[in-house]
Design an enzyme around this catalytic site. Sequence first.
Site, PDB file in Angstrom:
ATOM      1  CG  HIS A   1      26.940 -41.651 -41.825  1.00  0.00           C
ATOM      2  ND1 HIS A   1      25.757 -40.981 -41.636  1.00  0.00           N
ATOM      3  CD2 HIS A   1      27.263 -42.191 -40.626  1.00  0.00           C
ATOM      4  CE1 HIS A   1      25.366 -41.126 -40.379  1.00  0.00           C
ATOM      5  NE2 HIS A   1      26.264 -41.853 -39.748  1.00  0.00           N
TER       6      HIS A   1
ATOM      7  CG  HIS B   1      29.178 -40.570 -35.469  1.00  0.00           C
ATOM      8  ND1 HIS B   1      29.334 -39.914 -36.659  1.00  0.00           N
ATOM      9  CD2 HIS B   1      28.168 -41.460 -35.653  1.00  0.00           C
ATOM     10  CE1 HIS B   1      28.445 -40.381 -37.532  1.00  0.00           C
ATOM     11  NE2 HIS B   1      27.730 -41.319 -36.948  1.00  0.00           N
TER      12      HIS B   1
ATOM     13  CD  GLU C   1      27.358 -49.001 -32.862  1.00  0.00           C
ATOM     14  OE1 GLU C   1      27.328 -47.763 -32.725  1.00  0.00           O
ATOM     15  OE2 GLU C   1      26.349 -49.715 -32.982  1.00  0.00           O
ATOM     16  CG  ASP C   2      29.941 -49.160 -37.536  1.00  0.00           C
ATOM     17  OD1 ASP C   2      29.380 -49.926 -36.738  1.00  0.00           O
ATOM     18  OD2 ASP C   2      29.373 -48.217 -38.107  1.00  0.00           O
TER      19      ASP C   2
ATOM     20  CG  ASP D   1      24.352 -40.929 -36.342  1.00  0.00           C
ATOM     21  OD1 ASP D   1      24.716 -41.172 -37.506  1.00  0.00           O
ATOM     22  OD2 ASP D   1      24.141 -41.808 -35.475  1.00  0.00           O
TER      23      ASP D   1
ATOM     24  CG  ASP E   1       1.766 -20.558 -39.675  1.00  0.00           C
ATOM     25  OD1 ASP E   1       0.848 -21.155 -40.260  1.00  0.00           O
ATOM     26  OD2 ASP E   1       2.267 -20.965 -38.610  1.00  0.00           O
TER      27      ASP E   1
HETATM   28 MN    MN Z   1      26.293 -42.797 -37.708  1.00  0.00          MN
END
Ligand code: MN
Length: 516
Positions: free
Chosen positions: A57, A81, A85-86, A147, A267
């Site tokens: 990811h 990133h 948090e994780d 993300d 288009d």
């Molecule tokens: Mn993420």
Amino acid sequence: MWAKMVIFNNMINLSNILNIMSDRSADARELVKNAWEFSKEAHKNQKRLSGEPYICHPGKVAFYLAEAGMDKDTIAAGLLHDTLEDTKTTPDELEKLFGKDVKNLVEGVTRLGDIKYRGFDSYSENLRRLFIATAQDIRTIIIKLVDRLHNVQTLEYHNKERQKRKALETLEIYVPIADRLGMSYLKKDLEDTSFSFIDPIDYKKMKHLQESEYEKDKKQIKSILNDLIDEFKKNKIDLCTQIKFKGIYSLYKKLKRKDGDLSQINDLFSISVIVPTNAECYKALGIIHNNWTPLPKEIKDFIAFPKPNGYQAIHTTIFREDGKALEIQISTHEMNLRSKYGIVSFFSPETLQKRLNKQLEIPFSTKKFILSLLGFFGKDKESINKSVASEKVPAWLRGMVTTQKKITRPDEFIKSLESDFFEHRIFVFNSKGEVIDLPIDSNPIDFAYALGKKIGNHFELAKVNHHSVPIDTQLKNGDIVEITTSSNSHPNKNWLRYVKTTLAKQSIHTYIKDRG
Ligand code: MN
């Protein structure tokens, strides 16, 4: 293209990122390599719902950022990133290993992650504004958008309800931001992926329609393309060409507007012609009109009159031999880059270097672009200058677009762009969830006057995030502010020591003068 890049086994690896980065220096490669190893180790016990190792990811996010020509710190931050948090990673650790810039970016992305949980579902416009305000560094928003792109691309592993909710949230909040920043490629990919989850049946229908129409027209389009290349060669104009497909979601919306009449859509696919200079764009238009019959009223000069988000090109539509129409878009390389990546293209060292070599002042189109990001639109120089002069434009912004800044270093230009964007304003909520924007260091009295003169003149108490606060409290981005008024309460001279806005100052002065 953002999502169309083919990675055969879909697993991203470090060399995919290193190979596509525009910064080839040993420094940059070392930083990205270290960020990759660190992130892989930090996330080693986690898996994505697809069953892939988690590094896939952040790896994909970093790959998209590298593809868009972002700088090394942004790519490294893309890899890192989710670590705050994780995982057990701390900001200090990030700063020590990767520098302050990378740490700030990762912290910024982490902070943006909280916004969706605030529970103001029906205030997407407010959310959008807060989103933009909270990001101190515009690169944070770009990481967050990418993300989100990868998260919607992998939505198939979630349940139906979550798929729909995430896809809708993407259309309502993230797509308008991408659009506002002029990032048309990212916008298209976010839209189409979200649409495929919101309405899978119509998505498939539209995709099939586009493919089968292209199959029918392929031969003729290619022959027009060849003739076009020959004509340009005769006229000694260098060109690049590309066949472009309309976005599926955008096709769906347009077809709906046209009552399902496919013949009204010119288009569905189009030809993009890229030439070296502005003057050659107009020459190119001449060559095309000299050889094919253009449709009247379909000639649009977005070079002289750019779209609000900064988009520039000339569009014309020609008749083909079979009587059907074909749209051709003419632009320079720089316009093309800008139309794909929007504000991101300011960060491409090459683009900036080009500006520097020419010793250009901030060009008019850039001023216009900056203004449009903040919601000020105008078609020509005069109306732009008028709207800049109007009182509605905050003074800091007026200063920025009226001074003819000479750019001497690229990072200076970026810095001024960012600080003028974000450092002078805060965005806070009232109790209904509406956003009020104020100068930095404003306090509850400024806020009360921003709601209305009466509210300011009878200000009694303020609560910030549900707690009572003293009147000299400095408000912060994202605060929820409630004001209690009382008919017995009136402005006094003391208030003048605290207030920041001209509106509050003037109102208090007037009140005291009138009563005193
Ligand atoms: Mn993420």
